[in-house]
Scaffold this active site. Structure first.
Site, short mmCIF file in Angstrom:
data_model
loop_
_atom_site.label_atom_id
_atom_site.label_comp_id
_atom_site.label_asym_id
_atom_site.label_seq_id
_atom_site.Cartn_x
_atom_site.Cartn_y
_atom_site.Cartn_z
CG ASP A 29 -2.52 -44.65 46.81
OD1 ASP A 29 -2.65 -43.47 47.17
OD2 ASP A 29 -2.88 -45.08 45.71
CG ASP A 88 -4.20 -40.41 40.83
OD1 ASP A 88 -3.06 -40.88 40.97
OD2 ASP A 88 -5.15 -40.71 41.56
C1 GLA Z 1 -4.86 -43.80 43.92
C2 GLA Z 1 -3.53 -43.55 43.23
C3 GLA Z 1 -3.55 -44.14 41.86
C4 GLA Z 1 -3.84 -45.62 41.92
C5 GLA Z 1 -5.13 -45.85 42.67
C6 GLA Z 1 -5.37 -47.32 42.92
O1 GLA Z 1 -5.86 -43.07 43.34
O2 GLA Z 1 -3.24 -42.18 43.21
O3 GLA Z 1 -2.32 -43.91 41.20
O4 GLA Z 1 -2.76 -46.28 42.54
O5 GLA Z 1 -5.15 -45.19 43.93
O6 GLA Z 1 -6.54 -47.54 43.61
#
Ligand code: GLA
Length: 714
Positions: free
Chosen positions: A447, A511
């Site tokens: 990430d 997301d």
């Molecule tokens: C980001 C990612 C999510 C998740 C969060 C965890 O927002 O896009 O899918 O993994 O971090 O903190």
């Protein structure tokens, strides 16, 4: 005058470059494949434009690196200087090397002390051309490079429709099409990652170009940092396209014999419409960019994020694994929240050790349980980041990228680490390696959750170096841990490009997994990227980002447009839902091998709100079609669907694969006649010419159709 012509041919395209008097060549032709030969003299005669009044007295060319000293008044391909001197340049070709799929032209400017290499390669089969420049300082005085564009390409005036992709967190890859007119269209990205806001790609088309026909040229800069994309229109040269990295001031100062290389610009042309553009880019990426593991059986994921967030409780996790396994998950991914101090997004980033207060025996009990189910194990990391509330930050307060004395501006309570500091790079490599080895981690969700500001180190801009350091860290891990899979995630889809794809191979596109929002996100994504590398997870009945409630059929059908998985809490499914999820994961498993090499067709809308796409196997024996509604259609019924990309003479069987057909049926008095038996046997020709009726499809419904050559298994 001396004229020189250079030619490259792919299966459907020809590129002709013309150089006059050793000047940097210009694109004389880039279009459909030519069977005829053409010599330099004839090409010169054809390209020599009229000389109008009120302009320079000589002809000028739009070269691959346009130069002011050659009469170009637009954006020069190179900007730089030596303390104010050598602000302009005029290169002369000195050497050319060519093979069937590669052309390398080197040129120099002795007065400016610079050498330029123009590198063009192509993948003949997919019709994708790759363009880059390398600039070398040949003399002792340092050369400050402000901008070096990738090769500049002409775009003909009728190609005046420009499609680009834009968005924000939770709404990535939104398509925008504008009509180009006088002046410049420009996108600048200064966010230190590919960004949610803009995607580094554009597609120019004619007004009449659609999904299935018409001329198009797509250009994509494979780079995960700052960039500029532009299309400009100046009176001497009509329209041109130029892309390059946006450098921060003083970021690249070349000492003697030092070089700077641009990211690669990928282009593809067709007269077969937008779906064809996408197919060419998909084929290119599959064959040339993506890690080998992306060509293997892609497992069904179960990810812990939306199911448990930071609630890492061993009993809950074990129950989640069991429930996910029961409905077909093959890989369990432990998302954010497992490392020291990480009880919320306030703390812990940088401390890549398992938190023993919640995992007293490490991750072993969980990993062992996952493996006992025959599943793989994946783990979330955000290696480039640090929270100020972390041991890493407390012991290395100088670790973030910054420009002292200006304050750090946290985002999600975190800062970007300066990966060019060798001790930080080593620390990350080792702490991640220890975990990868100890738990035999199969997959990393990598990430990157913030934009980068004041990307400095030791008072000097360092954004360019930072991106290369990220790639290096990914590479070092890939090299040491053979078989490791890395997914690129950046608050969803803020780092998706052909640059990062060479080090990762799965993309978390957003997301937002609300299936209705996903229609446009997945549509935009599919313009440039193949479907099988896109993580597409089934979410909860009420989408976490939008609050929208949708049926399981709709959620699962949208998830079948990518590498399917679960983001919902599997423990909370009722019996009926479990059967439905299993139904769709079985469909995914039965078809995933050919889906991973499939040709994607996005069909023109048959009604205002209906979105149709098909994935057709290379041998045209199998295909899956999704029809999704995001509103109410204007006509009482949607009418006929005609398919595309099938073999006309083959006999196909079409079946509706929805788990809950009665749900759809309740919205009308009767379903289309053929659906009474839910089976249609027709030739490819008739399916593509006559088509068949669709059921009434109210908002938020989706249809999954299987179409395979009669007698084969789906
Ligand atoms: C980001 C990612 C999510 C998740 C969060 C965890 O927002 O896009 O899918 O993994 O971090 O903190």
């Amino acid at each position: 005058m001396r004229q020189q012509i250079y030619r490259l041919d792919s299966s459907d395209c020809t590129l002709l470059l013309l150089s006059i008097d050793y000047a940097i060549p210009a694109v004389a032709y880039y279009g459909s494949k030519l069977n005829s030969q053409i010599d330099a003299k004839t090409m010169f005669a054809l390209s020599g434009d009229a000389i109008p009044n009120a302009k320079l007295d000589s002809r000028t060319q739009l070269s691959l690196l346009p130069e002011n000293s050659h009469g170009f008044f637009g954006e020069p391909g190179l900007r730089g200087h030596r303390n104010g001197r050598n602000f302009t340049h005029r290169f002369t070709v000195e050497n050319v090397e060519q093979s069937a799929d590669h052309l390398c032209i080197s040129a120099h400017d002795i007065d400016a002390g610079l050498q330029l290499a123009i590198d063009i390669s192509l993948d003949a089969q997919s019709n994708v051309f790759c363009w880059k420049h390398r600039l070398t300082n040949q003399i002792e005085t340092p050369y400050t490079l402000d901008y070096l564009a990738c090769p500049t390409l002409p775009v003909s005036l009728p190609m005046n429709q420009l499609t680009t992709l834009h968005g924000r967190w939770g709404k990535e890859f939104q398509q925008q099409t504008v009509e180009l007119a006088a002046g410049k269209f420009q996108i600048d990205n200064r966010r230190g990652r590919t960004s949610h806001e803009h995607f580094p790609g554009m597609i120019a088309t004619e007004k009449t170009t659609g999904e299935l026909s018409g001329k198009a040229i797509a250009a994509h800069l494979g780079w995960s940092g700052n960039y500029r994309l532009m299309i400009d229109n100046i009176s001497e040269h009509q329209r041109y396209l130029q892309c390059g990295e946006l450098l921060l001031p003083g970021e690249v100062i070349l000492k003697q014999n030092q070089s700077y290389e641009t990211p690669v610009l990928y282009t593809t042309k067709t007269s077969g419409g937008l779906s064809k553009v996408s197919q060419q880019l998909h084929q290119y990426a599959r064959k040339n960019l993506l890690p080998k593991w992306t060509r293997t059986t892609r497992p069904v994921h179960s990810n812990s994020w939306e199911a448990l967030y930071f609630d890492h409780d061993m009993d809950k996790l074990i129950a989640l694994v069991d429930a996910a396994h029961a409905t077909g998950a093959e890989r369990f991914v432990l998302d954010d929240g497992w490392f020291v101090g990480r009880r919320s997004d306030n703390a812990g980033l940088g401390d890549w050790q398992v938190d023993e207060t919640i995992y007293p025996d490490g991750l072993h009990p969980l990993v062992d349980h996952v493996r006992s189910k025959g599943m793989q194990f994946g783990l979330w990391f955000e290696p480039e980041m640090v929270n100020s509330d972390s041991t890493l930050f407390r012991s290395n307060p100088e670790s973030p990228l910054k420009h002292a004395p200006y304050p750090l501006l946290p985002a999600r309570n975190q800062e970007v680490l300066d990966l060019c500091q060798p001790k930080l790079f080593e620390y990350l490599f080792h702490s991640m390696s220890i975990l990868i080895e100890e738990y035999k981690i199969d997959y990393i969700k990598w990430d990157m959750n913030r934009d980068t500001l004041n990307a400095g180190a030791d008072q000097q801009a360092s954004q360019h170096k930072q991106i290369h350091a990220v790639y290096r860290l990914m590479d070092a891990l890939n090299k040491k841990h053979t078989g490791l899979e890395i997914e690129s995630c950046a608050s969803g889809g803020a780092r998706v490009d052909f640059g990062v794809l060479q080090h990762t191979g799965r993309i978390w596109a957003s997301d937002n997994i609300d299936p209705i929002e996903r229609i446009s996100i997945q549509h935009g994504f599919s313009l440039f990227f193949p479907p099988e590398i896109m993580g597409a997870h089934i979410g909860s009945k009420i989408a976490h980002l939008t609050g929208r409630q949708t049926t399981l059929d709709t959620r699962a059908i949208l998830a079948l447009q990518g590498q399917t998985g679960f983001e919902f809490d599997s423990r909370k499914l009722d019996d009926e839902e479990r059967v439905t999820v299993k139904h769709y994961t079985d469909i995914y498993k039965q078809n995933r091998e050919w889906l991973g090499e499939s040709l994607l067709w996005r069909l023109p809308s048959i009604q205002n709100c209906l979105h149709v796409r098909g994935m057709v196997s290379q041998d045209q024996t199998q295909s899956l079609w999704t029809v999704v509604s995001d509103g109410s259609h204007l006509q009482a019924t949607p009418g006929k669907l005609t398919l595309h990309g099938l073999a006309p003479e083959a006999i196909y069987e079409v079946t509706c694969l929805n788990a809950d057909l009665p749900y759809l049926a309740q919205f009308g008095k009767a379903m289309p006649l053929w659906m009474d038996s839910n089976s249609l046997t027709l030739s490819g020709e008739l399916l593509m010419q006559l088509g068949f009726m669709l059921p009434y499809m109210p908002s938020q419904t989706a249809l999954l159709l299987g179409c395979r050559v009669a007698g084969t298994k789906q």
